[in-house]
Every structure is written in structure tokens, then in C-alpha cells.
Design an enzyme around this catalytic site. Structure first.
Site, mmCIF file in Angstrom:
data_model
loop_
_atom_site.group_PDB
_atom_site.id
_atom_site.type_symbol
_atom_site.label_atom_id
_atom_site.label_comp_id
_atom_site.label_asym_id
_atom_site.label_seq_id
_atom_site.Cartn_x
_atom_site.Cartn_y
_atom_site.Cartn_z
ATOM 1 N N CYS A 66 0.831 -1.210 0.000
ATOM 2 C CA CYS A 66 0.000 0.000 0.000
ATOM 3 C C CYS A 66 0.863 1.258 0.000
ATOM 4 C CB CYS A 66 -0.931 -0.032 1.212
ATOM 5 S SG CYS A 66 -1.716 1.545 1.585
ATOM 6 N N CYS A 69 0.261 3.545 2.971
ATOM 7 C CA CYS A 69 0.873 2.995 4.189
ATOM 8 C C CYS A 69 2.358 3.333 4.247
ATOM 9 C CB CYS A 69 0.681 1.480 4.236
ATOM 10 S SG CYS A 69 -1.051 0.948 4.182
#
Length: 418
Positions: A66, A69
Site C-alpha cells: 500500500c 501505508c
């Protein structure tokens, strides 16, 4: 008296039921978690133990692939030592929820990153800013007391300094703590509350009040302050608190638009060409005076240069004559006051007074917003990602159906990135 004996066949079942509780208690007692400001890694083997051992646990449910993230990780690394140093420490942890999907599913994780603060094991999803400094400011609100008791001038100064500028503050001088405790709980996520038990005349001068009890509402970010001398019973106190959660004149943007959703008042909206130029700054000062005398309305302003997509929903374009005034119901309708649609150069305070007089007298024309309603616009701020997610899921399903016809091998599922 006859003694009842547990049937032998039920013993294995009883042991099976008690084992998870015993295992959790043992794990919580036996496992040590660092509290030195490092971001700790948790998984399905130690997550429950961490909940049992740590009162305030801030968890990042992430996925290694991600992008959001990856950008969040250094912010958490920066915030973690500060949070660990609070009087009520907050420990920051992360869980690879793409790998430990069962754990993520248990707490409703359906996108990455998902941030949650566990207070004594009870999860609260965090949706605020992810920048380190703002993240610290926001999380401090969760661990602060509902109402802080201040016993000296020094304590008052420390409270104001530590509270920062991100939230409004309500300082009660000579106010009974029990009178505002309810609102301290109710609006804890949106404001700081404190009661000064002992203070000098210097504090009365500094906060510009001349009698007690007095409740001072402060917006440090906007350099605004307002006073409430009572009555402190009935709905009067909550009306003051609720109306003072917003500044007198609200700059309309994505953050304040969400805050308006919690306010029932209509919005006197001023549409400008550029809300940052000198003329607009002067006009905002005039609007602030009008807002002080009309607390039953919210006063807001927005520049077409800053947010043209929002402004266009009121049939305003770059060729429109500005500034323009209207009253918006925060949803699908707005009203134009006949003869007072725009502000001319000159005495703008008188023009605003005439506008408000015309509105209260009902000399208005109602119109529908040309774009999405307020709720639709607000939801679109959040749901555009959902639209992309839906498109992604549909495309993924089409691909899976196609390959299912070619191959019976199950296809791996990949949780979307928010």
C-alpha cells in the site's frame, strides 16, 4: 445436602471454553511490550496480549504493497516517541492486515491504512490527519480528562500552551465543574475543557472578563474569544458551547465542511473571488462583527479561486459579480435576498445589515444547488475513493469470472487500497 458432580463428558468442553481466557491472561502477564517510543509489530499471536497490557494502543492496520501505508510509516515513527511521553502514554503499533486477515477482519478493516485507537481494549477508528504533529494533537484529546481542573495561574498557562491551536478551548472561571462536565464528555473530540479553581486578577485582565462565574471560549487558530456569563442552566450553556465550536466566520474547505454537518444552523455564505487578498481579509472582519450579533446563523466565506467546484454549485462562475451573499441550508437549497445579492464598494457593514434584515423579513428567492446536495458533496469527499474501489472490484470480478472459465484454480483475493 447432596453434592452435584459435573458430568465427566462435560469436562473437556469446560476446559476448552476456559482455555482461551487462561491463555490470554497468561500471555498478557508474561509478554513485555516496549514503551520507549518505538512502533511495535503485532500479529495474531500477541495482539490480544497487547490489548490486555496497554491502556492506550494506537494501531496501524497496513499492507506492505500500500502506497499510502508507506507514506504513513515515517509519520508514525516521528509521532510515536511524543505519544509515549504523554502523561497517559499512547503506544503505537502496526499490524500487517494483508497477511493477518483474520485479525483485520475482526476489527472491520476493509482498506489500508486503517487506524484505530484502542482505549482499554475498546476500538475507536481514527480518521483525522496523518501528519505527525497533527496526529499527536488529535490523539492527545482522547487521553485527556473530560474537564481539567486548574489550581493556579501557572496551571492555566500550561493548559493553554499544551492544548495548542488545533481545537477550541472552554475555560471556566469560578464555574462549577459539574455544570460543564457533561459537555466535556459530549464534545471531547472537538474541544478542550477546563475549570480554573484559583486565579488572579491578571487572568481576568488577560481573558477580558470582569465577573464570575464566566466561561471563556477561545479559538487560538483564528485569534477569537467570546464570553458567557450565564445563565448556566437549561439549554443556554449548551447553546453557547455548541455555537462556539466553530469560529465566528468559517473559511469553507473540506475540513470545515465536515464540521458544519454537526451544526443545525443555516449558513450565511459570502462568495469571494480570492479569499486571501486584502479586500477579502477586510470583509471577513466586517462579517465577524455581524456574526457576533447573529449567533443563530453560521457565517462562512469561500473564494472561487480556492474552491471553484464548490462555488459553482451556487451558480457562480469566474465571470460573476462578486462578492455575493446567500443563505444556505447546508443541504440542497439556498436563498438569495431580493436587492442584496452582492456587496458593492463602500459601507459593506450596512449592506450586510440590510441583507440580514431582508432575510429575516422573508424577502428571499429560494433556489436549488446546481450540483450535489451538501450531504452529497460531503459524502463525495469520502466516497470518490469508494467509487474507484467499486470500479476496481467490478473489474476484478470480471477478470476472476473470465479466468474461472479458463482455469478452475481459485484466484487470490487482494484487499483494496483506500
Amino acid at each position: 445436602m447432596a453434592t452435584r458432580v459435573l458430568p465427566q463428558a462435560l469436562l473437556p468442553l469446560l476446559l476448552l471454553l476456559l482455555l482461551p481466557l487462561s491463555a490470554r491472561a497468561t500471555a498478557a502477564a508474561g509478554e513485555e511490550f516496549p514503551r520507549d517510543g518505538r512502533v511495535i509489530d503485532l500479529d495474531e499471536s500477541n495482539f490480544e496480549a497487547a490489548l490486555g497490557a496497554i491502556d492506550f494502543l494506537f494501531v496501524d492496520f497496513y499492507a506492505p504493497w500500500c502506497g499510502h501505508c508507506k507514506r504513513l510509516a515515517p509519520e508514525l515513527d516521528e509521532a510515536a516517541p511524543v505519544l509515549a511521553g504523554l502523561s497517559e502514554p499512547i503506544v503505537v503499533a502496526k499490524v500487517n492486515a494483508d497477511k493477518y486477515r483474520k485479525l483485520g477482519s475482526k476489527y472491520g478493516v476493509d482498506g489500508f491504512p486503517t487506524l484505530m485507537l484502542f482505549i482499554h481494549g475498546v476500538p475507536i477508528e481514527y480518521t483525522g490527519s496523518r501528519k505527525a504533529d497533527q496526529l499527536v494533537r488529535n490523539l492527545k484529546k482522547f487521553v485527556a480528562p473530560d474537564v481539567s481542573i486548574l489550581e493556579s495561574d501557572a496551571a492555566i498557562k500550561n493548559f493553554v500552551e499544551n492544548a495548542g491551536t488545533s481545537f477550541p478551548m472552554f475555560l471556566g472561571f469560578g464555574v462549577n465543574e459539574s455544570l460543564i462536565a457533561e459537555y466535556g464528555r459530549k464534545y471531547k473530540k472537538r474541544a478542550w475543557f477546563a475549570v480554573a479553581k484559583d486565579f488572579s486578577e491578571d487572568m481576568m485582565v488577560a481573558y477580558d472578563f470582569d465577573k464570575v462565574p464566566a466561561l471563556v471560549a477561545i479559538h487560538p487558530k483564528y485569534k477569537e474569544q467570546s464570553l458567557f456569563y450565564g445563565p448556566f442552566e437549561g439549554n443556554f450553556l449548551e447553546d453557547f458551547v455548541r455555537q462556539s465550536l466553530l469560529p465566528l466566520v468559517v473559511p469553507i474547505n473540506t475540513e470545515t465542511l465536515k464540521m458544519l454537518n454537526d451544526d443545525e444552523r443555516k449558513v450565511v455564505l459570502t462568495i469571494l473571488e480570492d479569499d486571501s487578498d486584502e479586500n477579502s481579509t477586510q470583509l471577513v472582519r466586517v462579517l465577524r462583527s455581524a456574526a457576533t450579533a447573529n449567533r443563530d446563523l453560521v457565517f462562512g466565506y469561500v473564494g472561487i479561486k480556492q474552491w471553484d467546484e464548490f462555488v459553482e454549485t451556487f451558480d457562480v462562475s469566474k465571470s460573476s459579480q462578486l462578492p455575493k451573499l446567500l443563505v444556505w441550508d447546508r443541504n440542497e437549497e439556498y436563498e438569495l435576498v431580493d436587492g442584496s445579492e452582492r456587496l458593492e464598494e463602500g459601507d459593506q457593514a450596512s449592506q450586510i445589515s440590510q441583507f440580514l434584515e431582508g432575510y429575516r423579513a422573508g424577502r428571499t428567492t429560494k433556489k436549488k444547488v446546481s450540483g450535489p446536495s451538501f450531504m452529497g458533496f460531503l459524502n463525495s469527499l469520502v466516497s470518490m475513493n469508494s467509487l474507484y474501489i467499486l470500479m476496481f472490484v467490478i473489474a476484478l470480478l470480471v477478470v476472476m469470472v473470465y479466468f474461472a472459465g479458463q482455469d478452475d484454480t481459485p484466484q487470490p483475493r487482494r484487499v483494496h487500497e483506500e
